[in-house]
Design a protein around this motif. Structure first.
Motif: not given
Length: 402
Positions: A306-330
């Motif tokens: 798995i190439d590095s960029l795909m792995l990075s994107n995949l990890i980010q996607k999974s963390l967001v899906e699990q609620g381990r990363i969130v971005r709020f706008s205020l």
């Protein structure tokens, strides 16, 4: 049809060339699934996947005249590397056709084994059409990724190793693209133990084998879409479908989000880098698509390319899906100390702040105010809801945009 004797002959042919890969008992995944989980780590195989087994078994049987003509193959990654590596060991020229969007790391790995790479088309199918056109003026021998008995027999050697290392297996779970791996495994395993269950796993966006198994007729999709590029195939061939229909007990499908989660589980729980296709069997077990409580289950971890960029994107996607990363706008006051007050309020919920950005220029921000985006590391969706409610209660208009 491929036979057990052909698979045993393949095992002898590749002995000393291909690794007998580890079969590791996973206590972590056993606890999660309720089964006794064993990981067949083809991700640690030469070339980074199981593909070298079939490729070497096929090319080693070519005549001197055929070897002199060279071989050609089409692949988005693993088959390319398997063929290139086998050709290097057997001193056979190789030309590999790959889609234009193939990750650079996979192109370079294939070239690193000495193969000539031709980039053509936007998909596996288009690259295959380019190869067929090229073959009209060249005499190279085609090494198909799955529609060849020699390839299937080579992949079937995985099952011989599995049953040698763990004779009392109840079930083997493997990913399915074109079906070469699972059909070879199923043929060998069922011939040695008719009671063992063989299950295949596909991505929902490339689920032709799953549909074929349900309908009883071979299905070919018009298009596929999945992050698991190793199994992004439009359908099984007639050859592999015959074996799938005969020997494979069931085929299930999982979403890309579930595959991404499984890749992350391999990283965090087993310290293994696994590509999407290789993570699909674990995804099916963790999600409950396959139930085998108390059973001995081998998951074929088919590859780790798995190439590095795909792995990075995949990890980010999974963390967001699990609620381990969130971005709020205020939107907050632009007065001195306002941002510090906001961040102090967020910190009271024990969320780690990963990033903060300001936006005073947006049309949605009035004079005397500033837009703020804050990215947080959180402990799941309940934690996100707690923070969101707390911010609103404190007078902060907040929206979630990640």
């Amino acid at each position: 049809m491929v036979t057990l004797s052909e698979i045993r002959a393949a095992a002898e042919r590749i002995r000393g060339v291909v690794h007998h890969t580890p079969l590791d008992r996973s206590e972590n995944f056993s606890r999660v699934t309720g089964a006794r989980i064993f990981l067949k780590l083809e991700s640690l195989q030469r070339g980074g996947s199981f593909k070298i087994r079939g490729a070497y078994n096929c090319i080693a049987q070519l005549s001197p005249e055929q070897r002199a003509r060279g071989v050609a193959a089409v692949s988005a990654g693993n088959h390319a590397q398997g063929v290139a590596l086998a050709c290097k060991m057997l001193h056979v020229p190789a030309t590999i056709f790959m889609p234009l969007n193939t990750p650079l790391a996979k192109i370079q790995a294939t070239q690193g084994y000495g193969a000539h790479v031709e980039l053509a088309g936007e998909s596996f199918h288009e690259a295959y059409l380019a190869l067929q056109k090229w073959q009209k003026t060249h005499r190279a021998v085609l090494v198909h990724p799955f529609d060849d008995n020699r390839i299937i027999a080579g992949q079937g050697t995985v099952a011989l190793e599995l049953l040698e290392d763990c004779p009392d297996l109840d079930m083997i779970v493997a990913p399915i693209g074109g079906g070469g791996l699972v059909s070879g495994i199923a043929c060998a395993a069922k011939s040695l133990n008719s009671r063992i269950r063989i299950l295949g796993v596909q991505a929902a966006g490339a689920n032709a084998a799953c549909l074929s198994k349900k309908s009883g007729e071979r299905v070919e999709l018009e298009k596929v879409a999945t992050l698991a590029d190793g199994i992004a195939i439009k359908g099984p061939s007639r050859r592999t479908w015959t074996l799938l229909r005969e020997y494979v007990d069931d085929v299930v499908q999982v979403s890309d989000a579930q595959i991404a989660h499984a890749v992350l589980l391999f990283l965090e729980r087993s310290r293994l880098v696994v590509e999407g296709a290789g993570a699909a069997p674990l995804a099916a077990m963790v999600d409950g698509r396959i139930r085998a409580r108390g059973k001995n289950v081998a998951l074929v971890v088919s590859g780790g390319n798995i190439d590095s960029l795909m792995l990075s994107n995949l990890i980010q996607k999974s963390l967001v899906e699990q609620g381990r990363i969130v971005r709020f706008s205020l939107i907050i006051s632009d007065a001195p100390g306002s941002l510090a007050k906001l961040l102090e309020h967020i910190a009271s919920y024990r969320a780690s702040i990963l990033d903060v950005t300001h936006d005073r220029m947006s049309s949605r921000v009035g004079l005397g105010s500033t837009g703020v985006e804050v990215t947080l590391e959180t402990r799941g969706h309940p934690h996100i809801r707690e923070i969101s409610r707390g911010l609103r209660a404190a007078g902060y208009p907040v929206s979630k945009n990640l």
